[in-house]
Design a protein around this motif. Structure first.
Motif, PDB file in Angstrom:
ATOM      1  N   LEU A  72     -29.891 -26.138  18.070  1.00 31.04           N
ATOM      2  CA  LEU A  72     -29.866 -27.600  18.101  1.00 31.04           C
ATOM      3  C   LEU A  72     -30.907 -28.119  19.086  1.00 31.04           C
ATOM      4  CD1 LEU A  72     -28.676 -30.360  17.394  1.00 31.04           C
ATOM      5  CD2 LEU A  72     -26.872 -29.943  19.085  1.00 31.04           C
ATOM      6  N   GLY A  73     -31.002 -27.473  20.238  1.00 28.89           N
ATOM      7  CA  GLY A  73     -32.012 -27.866  21.211  1.00 28.89           C
ATOM      8  C   GLY A  73     -33.420 -27.731  20.661  1.00 28.89           C
ATOM      9  N   GLU A  74     -33.631 -26.684  19.864  1.00 26.80           N
ATOM     10  CA  GLU A  74     -34.935 -26.481  19.234  1.00 26.80           C
ATOM     11  C   GLU A  74     -35.274 -27.642  18.296  1.00 26.80           C
ATOM     12  OE1 GLU A  74     -37.221 -22.962  16.740  1.00 26.80           O
ATOM     13  OE2 GLU A  74     -35.079 -23.307  16.415  1.00 26.80           O
ATOM     14  N   ARG A  75     -34.294 -28.073  17.510  1.00 23.68           N
ATOM     15  CA  ARG A  75     -34.515 -29.201  16.593  1.00 23.68           C
ATOM     16  C   ARG A  75     -34.762 -30.494  17.361  1.00 23.68           C
ATOM     17  NH1 ARG A  75     -32.461 -28.871  11.442  1.00 23.68           N
ATOM     18  NH2 ARG A  75     -33.509 -30.902  11.187  1.00 23.68           N
ATOM     19  N   ILE A  76     -33.984 -30.695  18.413  1.00 25.07           N
ATOM     20  CA  ILE A  76     -34.160 -31.897  19.234  1.00 25.07           C
ATOM     21  C   ILE A  76     -35.560 -31.919  19.838  1.00 25.07           C
ATOM     22  CG2 ILE A  76     -33.460 -33.010  21.404  1.00 25.07           C
ATOM     23  CD1 ILE A  76     -30.581 -32.081  20.732  1.00 25.07           C
ATOM     24  N   ARG A  77     -36.012 -30.761  20.335  1.00 24.81           N
ATOM     25  CA  ARG A  77     -37.327 -30.693  20.974  1.00 24.81           C
ATOM     26  C   ARG A  77     -38.440 -31.079  20.020  1.00 24.81           C
ATOM     27  NH1 ARG A  77     -37.629 -31.921  25.200  1.00 24.81           N
ATOM     28  NH2 ARG A  77     -36.516 -30.301  26.309  1.00 24.81           N
ATOM     29  N   GLU A  78     -38.270 -30.791  18.725  1.00 23.57           N
ATOM     30  CA  GLU A  78     -39.263 -31.183  17.724  1.00 23.57           C
ATOM     31  C   GLU A  78     -39.313 -32.694  17.558  1.00 23.57           C
ATOM     32  OE1 GLU A  78     -37.988 -29.171  14.243  1.00 23.57           O
ATOM     33  OE2 GLU A  78     -38.597 -27.175  14.936  1.00 23.57           O
ATOM     34  N   MET A  79     -38.137 -33.349  17.644  1.00 20.40           N
ATOM     35  CA  MET A  79     -38.054 -34.793  17.411  1.00 20.40           C
ATOM     36  C   MET A  79     -38.204 -35.614  18.688  1.00 20.40           C
ATOM     37  SD  MET A  79     -34.941 -34.837  14.628  1.00 20.40           S
ATOM     38  CE  MET A  79     -33.845 -33.771  15.578  1.00 20.40           C
TER      39      MET A  79
END
Length: 239
Positions: A72-79
């Motif tokens: 989830l953190g990885e996805r957040i970091r993209e956005m």
């Protein structure tokens, strides 16, 4: 206003963390708001995709979901590349995964540790301070009130006016209004050159003007709101 997002699948831990953050916001009088407090990572992804924010994220590592907290953190970091991510976990040994997925976490807070409360508060206030310390140099002003500190993004302001209550100021943004005690003269000193004192009771952001009605001495803003311009200040507005 900076947003806080919580994702914790355990309802007891989620409620505890939410209460802790709310208490910190009230006690420290910071301009933060808990925008989302959920157990499902998909809700966080959906919110972050739809809202262009720099947020403070408290993520449980083990979410009992096919998307764990690290993913989830990885996805957040993209956005939200500038967001502040804090993992709450009982599994510190999983922290290496954050490096693997390039999450760039701010901290890892162990839920059972005696200093859990202090670590959460410290992360929250450090993220807030770091964000606004930079932003105050990039077109923000900070207004101190009795119960809070309001950080205002200048490019969001349409106009500022006095109210019927003495020394009470109202700020109009495109999608919200808020009030604080002060006076227009002191506020004007903090503003940039695109703001113009068009009336004894109004300061207008010239970049947000849709139309000037010279016949009725009115200014129509981009969202349809209106404010007044006095005859003596009309010329300066049109230059």
């Amino acid at each position: 206003m900076m947003k806080v997002i919580i994702c914790e699948d355990n309802s007891v831990h989620r409620a505890k963390l939410k209460q802790l953050i709310e208490n910190t916001i009230l006690r420290e009088k910071v301009d933060l708001d808990i925008a989302l407090c959920v157990g499902e990572p998909e809700e966080v992804i959906d919110y972050t995709e739809k809202n262009h924010i720099t947020g403070i994220y408290f993520l449980d590592v083990d979410l009992k979901n096919n998307i764990n907290g690290i993913r989830l953190g990885e996805r957040i970091r993209e956005m939200d590349p500038l967001g502040f991510i804090i993992f709450t976990t009982t599994h510190l040994e999983m922290s290496y995964l954050a490096f693997k997925y390039k999450v760039e976490a701010m901290d890892y807070v162990i839920k059972e540790d005696y200093d859990f409360k202090q670590r959460v508060e410290s992360c929250l206030l450090k993220a807030y301070s770091t964000y606004y310390k930079g932003k105050l140099k990039e077109g923000y002003i900070s207004i101190k009130e009795d119960t809070r500190i309001i950080n205002i993004k200048l490019c969001d302001i349409l106009f500022i006016e006095t109210t019927e209550i003495a020394h009470r100021i109202r700020v109009h943004e495109e999608n919200r209004q808020f009030e604080f005690y002060g006076n227009l003269k002191n506020v004007q000193e903090k503003l940039t050159s695109n703001f113009y004192r068009c009336h004894k009771s109004y300061i207008v952001n010239k970049d947000k003007i849709e139309e000037i009605d010279k016949k009725n001495n009115k200014i129509i803003m981009i969202n349809g709101e209106e404010c007044y311009v006095s005859f003596r200040y009309m010329r300066g507005l049109l230059l």
